[in-house]
Design a protein around this motif. Structure first.
Motif, PDB file in Angstrom:
ATOM      1  N   PRO A  37      31.583   5.897  61.539  1.00  0.00           N
ATOM      2  CA  PRO A  37      30.619   6.570  62.401  1.00  0.00           C
ATOM      3  C   PRO A  37      30.987   8.041  62.613  1.00  0.00           C
ATOM      4  O   PRO A  37      31.763   8.380  63.486  1.00  0.00           O
ATOM      5  N   MET A  51      28.522   3.509  69.361  1.00  0.00           N
ATOM      6  CA  MET A  51      28.732   4.817  68.758  1.00  0.00           C
ATOM      7  C   MET A  51      27.349   5.458  68.597  1.00  0.00           C
ATOM      8  O   MET A  51      26.467   4.917  67.933  1.00  0.00           O
ATOM      9  N   HIS A 113      38.206   4.355  67.607  1.00  0.00           N
ATOM     10  CA  HIS A 113      36.782   4.063  67.507  1.00  0.00           C
ATOM     11  C   HIS A 113      36.381   3.185  68.688  1.00  0.00           C
ATOM     12  O   HIS A 113      37.153   2.308  69.086  1.00  0.00           O
ATOM     13  N   VAL A 117      39.626   0.231  69.176  1.00  0.00           N
ATOM     14  CA  VAL A 117      39.845   0.037  67.742  1.00  0.00           C
ATOM     15  C   VAL A 117      40.537   1.272  67.170  1.00  0.00           C
ATOM     16  O   VAL A 117      40.099   2.398  67.398  1.00  0.00           O
ATOM     17  N   TYR A 277      29.011  -4.555  55.447  1.00  0.00           N
ATOM     18  CA  TYR A 277      28.138  -3.592  56.136  1.00  0.00           C
ATOM     19  C   TYR A 277      26.818  -3.536  55.379  1.00  0.00           C
ATOM     20  O   TYR A 277      26.803  -3.420  54.154  1.00  0.00           O
ATOM     21  N   PHE A 304      27.061  -7.477  58.773  1.00  0.00           N
ATOM     22  CA  PHE A 304      27.065  -6.503  59.868  1.00  0.00           C
ATOM     23  C   PHE A 304      25.999  -5.449  59.554  1.00  0.00           C
ATOM     24  O   PHE A 304      26.227  -4.521  58.781  1.00  0.00           O
ATOM     25  N   CYS A 352      35.085  -4.136  61.976  1.00  0.00           N
ATOM     26  CA  CYS A 352      33.826  -3.557  62.443  1.00  0.00           C
ATOM     27  C   CYS A 352      32.919  -4.576  63.114  1.00  0.00           C
ATOM     28  O   CYS A 352      32.334  -4.296  64.160  1.00  0.00           O
ATOM     29  N   CYS A 355      34.203  -5.241  66.498  1.00  0.00           N
ATOM     30  CA  CYS A 355      33.976  -4.076  67.371  1.00  0.00           C
ATOM     31  C   CYS A 355      32.493  -3.987  67.731  1.00  0.00           C
ATOM     32  O   CYS A 355      32.122  -3.916  68.895  1.00  0.00           O
ATOM     33  N   CYS A 358      28.735   0.054  66.135  1.00  0.00           N
ATOM     34  CA  CYS A 358      27.789   0.795  65.292  1.00  0.00           C
ATOM     35  C   CYS A 358      26.447   0.096  65.159  1.00  0.00           C
ATOM     36  O   CYS A 358      25.596   0.520  64.374  1.00  0.00           O
TER      37      CYS A 358
HETATM   38  S1  SF4 Z   1      31.888  -0.799  64.096  1.00  0.00           S
HETATM   39 FE1  SF4 Z   1      33.550  -0.118  62.701  1.00  0.00          FE
HETATM   40  S2  SF4 Z   1      33.028   1.965  62.127  1.00  0.00           S
HETATM   41 FE2  SF4 Z   1      31.783   1.413  63.961  1.00  0.00          FE
HETATM   42  S3  SF4 Z   1      33.015   2.137  65.724  1.00  0.00           S
HETATM   43 FE3  SF4 Z   1      33.538   0.006  65.394  1.00  0.00          FE
HETATM   44  S4  SF4 Z   1      35.334   0.076  64.066  1.00  0.00           S
HETATM   45 FE4  SF4 Z   1      34.392   2.065  63.942  1.00  0.00          FE
END
Ligand code: SF4
Length: 365
Positions: A37, A51, A113, A117, A277, A304, A352, A355, A358
């Motif tokens: 991101p 993000m 992140h 993360v 992704y 994702f 990701c 997390c 995104c």
């Molecule tokens: S989803 Fe992945 S790229 Fe996006 S903020 Fe989280 S760790 Fe970072």
């Protein structure tokens, strides 16, 4: 008069697609360029962090405007002059103040992140990046290096040092290790093994590795033996015309190879610990993304799906912004696939999809 605040998920999803005009570019944590991101700020609303693009051209014509507080901890969000919400802005991580013995600031080696993360790009160079005939048009991997914001190669001992500090000082919970694709047939798996082994020897931190499918599936066990607990191999686009147009070099790796590699990786890491992704908004039809997500979830791969956000300085800088209406139709369809196949981001050990910042997919699981 203030308008009533919107639901956190709705507002964050809107901000993620439109971006935000930021009144004070110096406030808070953001970065320009790089993998993942780029040109974003982490914004928190209630329990959710997303993000959100704030530094790219596309965010300049966003209907949303953020007015940060003087101490930089909060920002009020306005649409057409009416306040529609208030977000928290994470402070600068404590580990950013440190440098290695040879004088490299830790933030050039790995960055924070979202909220917890630690993310790094092992190799800030890719075999495909300097040739328009092969490069991925959305990628900004060379920009942060050119701007002096990172170093070309992060050595295992540097990563171990930074990861230890990020855990101790800032409480990071997991780590994402991605890499530009090197010339070698392993596609970066060997350097990911070295880095993961060094980090796990130094600190207890679950690691997701991200790479293209390597030449041999035996790399998956080697990655696991090095301390990697989950793996991302990223399709980005799901139909051949879009793959060939947007990422002509990477499209040379056939989808069939991705699926062989996904199945082999799920054998090693387990269902739900392998992810990919998918960038919505690059031209793939909605049904194609939903169908691919169902196919992936069936074999235990977490799809994702994130809204594609144009990054300045890339060939797609002026690509239309993602359509939040498209995302709002896609998320429940993918969420249904995830439920049908028993996949959940909370069960993922690192990376990701765990997390989730995104995308707003997490809230539709
Ligand atoms: S989803 Fe992945 S790229 Fe996006 S903020 Fe989280 S760790 Fe970072």
């Amino acid at each position: 008069m203030n308008a009533p605040s919107r639901q956190p998920d709705d507002l964050l999803s809107e901000l993620q697609c439109h971006g935000v005009r930021w009144q004070d570019q110096s406030t808070g944590l953001s970065r320009r360029g790089g993998a993942g991101p780029s040109d974003h700020k982490a914004l928190t609303l209630g329990a959710h962090t997303a993000m959100v693009p704030v530094l790219n051209q596309a965010s300049l014509d966003s209907p949303y405007e953020a007015r940060p507080s003087s101490d930089g901890d909060l920002a009020l969000i306005f649409r057409e002059g009416r306040q529609v919400g208030q977000v928290e802005i994470p402070g600068v991580p404590k580990f950013y103040a440190r440098s290695t013995a040879d004088g490299i600031p830790y933030w050039k080696i790995a960055t924070l992140h979202s909220r917890d993360v630690l993310a790094t790009t092992l190799l800030q160079h890719c075999i495909r990046m300097n040739d328009a005939a092969t490069s991925c048009q959305f990628c900004a991997i060379g920009q942060s290096l050119a701007a002096g914001k990172t170093i070309a190669r992060k050595r295992p001992e540097q990563l171990a040092e930074v990861a230890t500090a990020a855990v101790e000082l800032d409480g990071v919970k997991h780590m994402v290790m991605t890499t530009g694709t090197p010339q070698t047939r392993d596609r970066g798996a060997a350097i990911l093994c070295e880095a993961a082994a060094a980090v796990t020897a130094a600190v207890d931190l679950p690691i997701q590795a991200q790479c293209e499918p390597p030449d041999e599936d035996s790399w998956f066990q080697r990655l696991k033996d090095s301390g990697v607990v989950s793996l991302g191999m990223h399709l980005e686009a799901v139909t051949e015309p879009v793959r060939r147009k947007i990422m002509p070099g990477k499209a040379e790796v056939p989808m069939s190879r991705y699926f062989e590699a996904f199945e082999a990786a799920v054998e090693v890491f387990g269902r739900g610990q392998v992810s990919t992704y998918i960038l919505a908004g690059l031209g793939d039809p909605e049904d194609a993304i939903a169908e691919m997500s169902e196919r992936l979830a069936t074999i235990g791969v977490y799809p994702f799906v994130v809204p594609f956000v144009p990054i300045d300085g890339t060939p797609l800088a002026h690509h239309p912004k993602p359509d939040n209406a498209l995302m709002q139709r896609l998320y429940p369809r993918i969420g249904a696939s995830l439920r049908r196949h028993g996949l959940h981001s909370d069960d993922i050990r690192a990376g990701c999809a765990k997390c989730g910042a995104c995308s707003a997919l997490k809230h539709h699981e």
